[in-house]
Design a protein around this motif. Structure first.
Motif, PDB file in Angstrom:
ATOM      1  N   THR A   9       0.824  -1.070  -0.039  1.00 50.36           N
ATOM      2  CA  THR A   9      -0.180  -0.014  -0.144  1.00 50.36           C
ATOM      3  C   THR A   9       0.822   1.200   0.047  1.00 50.36           C
ATOM      4  O   THR A   9       1.738   1.181   0.696  1.00 50.36           O
ATOM      5  CB  THR A   9      -0.977   0.018   1.165  1.00 50.36           C
ATOM      6  OG1 THR A   9      -1.959  -1.063   0.978  1.00 50.36           O
ATOM      7  CG2 THR A   9      -1.720   1.560   1.265  1.00 50.36           C
ATOM      8  N   VAL A  11       0.860   5.064   0.608  1.00 48.64           N
ATOM      9  CA  VAL A  11      -0.029   6.257   1.347  1.00 48.64           C
ATOM     10  C   VAL A  11       0.349   7.378   0.903  1.00 48.64           C
ATOM     11  O   VAL A  11       1.537   7.864   1.133  1.00 48.64           O
ATOM     12  CB  VAL A  11       0.154   6.004   3.049  1.00 48.64           C
ATOM     13  CG1 VAL A  11      -0.481   7.183   3.730  1.00 48.64           C
ATOM     14  CG2 VAL A  11      -0.500   4.685   3.397  1.00 48.64           C
ATOM     15  N   ASN A  32      -2.604  -0.941  -3.447  1.00 50.20           N
ATOM     16  CA  ASN A  32      -3.558  -0.243  -3.095  1.00 50.20           C
ATOM     17  C   ASN A  32      -2.853   1.148  -2.906  1.00 50.20           C
ATOM     18  O   ASN A  32      -1.921   1.128  -2.375  1.00 50.20           O
ATOM     19  CB  ASN A  32      -4.155  -0.693  -1.741  1.00 50.20           C
ATOM     20  CG  ASN A  32      -5.265  -1.631  -2.012  1.00 50.20           C
ATOM     21  OD1 ASN A  32      -6.218  -1.369  -2.705  1.00 50.20           O
ATOM     22  ND2 ASN A  32      -4.924  -2.704  -1.217  1.00 50.20           N
ATOM     23  N   TYR A  34      -3.658   5.071  -0.983  1.00 52.03           N
ATOM     24  CA  TYR A  34      -4.438   5.774  -0.281  1.00 52.03           C
ATOM     25  C   TYR A  34      -4.001   7.149  -0.334  1.00 52.03           C
ATOM     26  O   TYR A  34      -2.809   7.658  -0.165  1.00 52.03           O
ATOM     27  CB  TYR A  34      -4.425   5.434   1.088  1.00 52.03           C
ATOM     28  CG  TYR A  34      -4.872   6.233   2.226  1.00 52.03           C
ATOM     29  CD1 TYR A  34      -6.290   6.614   2.354  1.00 52.03           C
ATOM     30  CD2 TYR A  34      -4.144   7.226   3.214  1.00 52.03           C
ATOM     31  CE1 TYR A  34      -6.933   7.509   3.356  1.00 52.03           C
ATOM     32  CE2 TYR A  34      -4.566   7.918   3.832  1.00 52.03           C
ATOM     33  CZ  TYR A  34      -5.980   8.112   4.088  1.00 52.03           C
ATOM     34  OH  TYR A  34      -6.193   9.151   5.135  1.00 52.03           O
ATOM     35  N   THR A  36      -5.578  11.380   0.922  1.00 57.34           N
ATOM     36  CA  THR A  36      -7.092  12.133   1.682  1.00 57.34           C
ATOM     37  C   THR A  36      -7.813  13.001   0.419  1.00 57.34           C
ATOM     38  O   THR A  36      -8.891  13.388   0.568  1.00 57.34           O
ATOM     39  CB  THR A  36      -6.674  13.005   2.614  1.00 57.34           C
ATOM     40  OG1 THR A  36      -5.432  13.696   2.266  1.00 57.34           O
ATOM     41  CG2 THR A  36      -6.331  12.247   3.915  1.00 57.34           C
ATOM     42  N   THR A  76      -8.093   4.511  -2.947  1.00 53.13           N
ATOM     43  CA  THR A  76      -9.114   4.737  -2.213  1.00 53.13           C
ATOM     44  C   THR A  76      -8.626   6.005  -1.162  1.00 53.13           C
ATOM     45  O   THR A  76      -7.643   6.173  -1.069  1.00 53.13           O
ATOM     46  CB  THR A  76      -9.262   3.317  -1.154  1.00 53.13           C
ATOM     47  OG1 THR A  76     -10.281   3.858  -0.251  1.00 53.13           O
ATOM     48  CG2 THR A  76      -7.933   2.861  -0.431  1.00 53.13           C
ATOM     49  N   THR A  77      -9.879   6.285  -0.667  1.00 54.70           N
ATOM     50  CA  THR A  77      -9.574   7.698   0.229  1.00 54.70           C
ATOM     51  C   THR A  77      -9.876   7.145   1.537  1.00 54.70           C
ATOM     52  O   THR A  77     -10.168   7.739   2.683  1.00 54.70           O
ATOM     53  CB  THR A  77     -10.498   8.757   0.000  1.00 54.70           C
ATOM     54  OG1 THR A  77     -11.719   8.388  -0.166  1.00 54.70           O
ATOM     55  CG2 THR A  77     -10.092   9.463  -1.295  1.00 54.70           C
ATOM     56  N   SER A  78     -10.039   5.630   1.874  1.00 60.93           N
ATOM     57  CA  SER A  78     -10.266   5.157   3.202  1.00 60.93           C
ATOM     58  C   SER A  78      -8.980   4.272   3.622  1.00 60.93           C
ATOM     59  O   SER A  78      -8.772   3.329   2.992  1.00 60.93           O
ATOM     60  CB  SER A  78     -11.531   4.130   3.056  1.00 60.93           C
ATOM     61  OG  SER A  78     -11.337   3.168   4.027  1.00 60.93           O
ATOM     62  N   LEU A  79      -8.314   4.702   4.794  1.00 63.80           N
ATOM     63  CA  LEU A  79      -6.962   4.142   5.173  1.00 63.80           C
ATOM     64  C   LEU A  79      -7.315   2.664   5.662  1.00 63.80           C
ATOM     65  O   LEU A  79      -6.554   1.856   5.409  1.00 63.80           O
ATOM     66  CB  LEU A  79      -6.514   4.872   6.175  1.00 63.80           C
ATOM     67  CG  LEU A  79      -5.133   4.558   6.830  1.00 63.80           C
ATOM     68  CD1 LEU A  79      -3.917   4.837   5.693  1.00 63.80           C
ATOM     69  CD2 LEU A  79      -4.693   5.474   8.116  1.00 63.80           C
ATOM     70  N   ALA A  82      -7.465   0.678   2.536  1.00 60.44           N
ATOM     71  CA  ALA A  82      -5.997   0.608   1.933  1.00 60.44           C
ATOM     72  C   ALA A  82      -5.156  -0.268   2.662  1.00 60.44           C
ATOM     73  O   ALA A  82      -4.378  -1.042   2.158  1.00 60.44           O
ATOM     74  CB  ALA A  82      -5.409   2.102   1.858  1.00 60.44           C
TER      75      ALA A  82
END
Ligand SMILES: NC(=O)c1ccc[n+]([C@@H]2O[C@H](COP(=O)([O-])OP(=O)(O)OC[C@H]3O[C@@H](n4cnc5c(N)ncnc54)[C@H](O)[C@@H]3O)[C@@H](O)[C@H]2O)c1
Length: 301
Positions: A9, A11, A32, A34, A36, A76-79, A82
């Protein structure tokens, strides 16, 4: 090269995170991403694409493989989403210690206990962040450069408690994506090559800010001397001038030496929104900076 794990992932989907995600997908990892910011991956992907096309650079990931990599990456914007099931997290958000510490704390609460956390910070040793994750033995620095442009090396540095097996996995991960790992034996600000590059960058900014020379001449000289496609100022524009200034502040905060402070003239540019490639203007204007001009190295008078 064998993969040390499968699920990665990233971030933060800015200039660096997006490239790291592309390389991980290209090497066959399940990726994935991630951020915000809604649409961050698509937006940065488009910027990178346009920038490399304008510079007529053939990226390390061939153009015909970009779309496949993009489609393989899940944004995705969901941690929480992710990090479910992740093996290796590489954080590439804004260069701000508090933001990174807050993220590592959340990551530590959400990710599986065995997951490894790497930071792509340009200036913060992971020892400043590791304790917030509650798994310092599984934290490390992996510092990338501009891989799509061909700089396929990465600094690798442990924190105060990093397990040797975690360092080895970081190294294997880098190798599996085609990177040369630059392993640091004991902690130093700027890691291996980044500390050398920082000295060049600092002196270049000093020469420009104090009006000793035209910044273009430093870029010309660097390119003639090294055979590189860009000089320090062209590269700083690609990195992002806000990121450059934030990195200088980390050195200043540590040394408290005024000579380590980013020059006022650089901060003024940033205040005007001149951030480099990402805002369309920095030292040069984009998408067609004058250093792409065939006459740039030896301009006709
Ligand atoms: N730009 C470079 O050349 C370069 C090179 C090596 C390392 N780095 C390092 O990589 C990191 C990222 O730099 P960049 O240039 O890609 O930055 P960037 O400004 O291009 O992107 C940062 C991204 O992080 C996102 N973000 C900010 N706070 C967040 C949060 N709390 N959670 C999730 N996403 C968040 C932003 O929306 C943005 O998309 C920094 O630590 C920087 O020092 C940058």
């Amino acid at each position: 090269m064998d993969k040390p794990f499968q699920r990665v992932t990233v971030v933060g989907s800015g200039i660096l995170g997006t490239q790291i995600a592309m390389f991980a997908a290209h090497a066959g990892y399940t990726v994935n991403v991630y951020d915000t910011r809604q649409g961050a991956f698509d937006e940065t992907y488009a910027k990178l694409y346009a920038d490399l096309k304008a510079k007529q650079i053939n990226p390390v990931i061939a153009w015909d493989q970009w779309q496949g990599c993009k489609e393989a990456i899940r944004f995705t914007t969901s941690l929480k989403e992710a990090l479910s099931d992740v093996d290796f997290v590489v954080e590439a958000v804004t260069e701000d210690l508090n933001v990174k510490r807050e993220l590592f704390k959340k990551m530590g609460e959400i990710a599986p206990p065995e997951a490894i956390f790497a930071t792509n910070s340009s200036s913060l040793p992971v020892s400043k962040i590791e304790d917030s994750s509650a798994r310092p033995q599984r934290c490390l620095n992996t510092h990338f450069y501009m891989p799509l442009q061909g700089i396929t090396m990465a600094d690798l540095m442990g924190g105060t408690k990093t397990l040797p097996e975690v360092m080895d996995k970081g190294e294997q991960w880098l190798r599996s994506m085609g990177f040369v790992p630059l392993r640091v034996k004991k902690e130093i600000l700027g890691f291996c090559f980044n500390s050398v590059w920082r000295a060049i960058k600092k002196q270049s900014l000093y020469m420009w800010a104090n009006d000793f020379v035209d910044f273009r001449d430093i870029d010309r000289a660097w390119r003639i001397f090294t055979g590189a496609q860009w000089g320090p100022f062209g590269l700083m524009d690609t990195v992002g001038l806000d990121t450059v200034a934030n990195i200088e502040m980390v050195y200043y905060d540590k040394s408290e030496d005024p000579q380590d402070k980013p020059p006022e003239k650089l901060l003024e540019k940033i205040k005007k929104g001149e951030l480099g490639v990402k805002s369309g203007k920095g030292f040069y204007s984009y998408p067609n900076p004058e250093y792409l001009d065939p006459d740039f190295l030896n301009p006709k008078k």
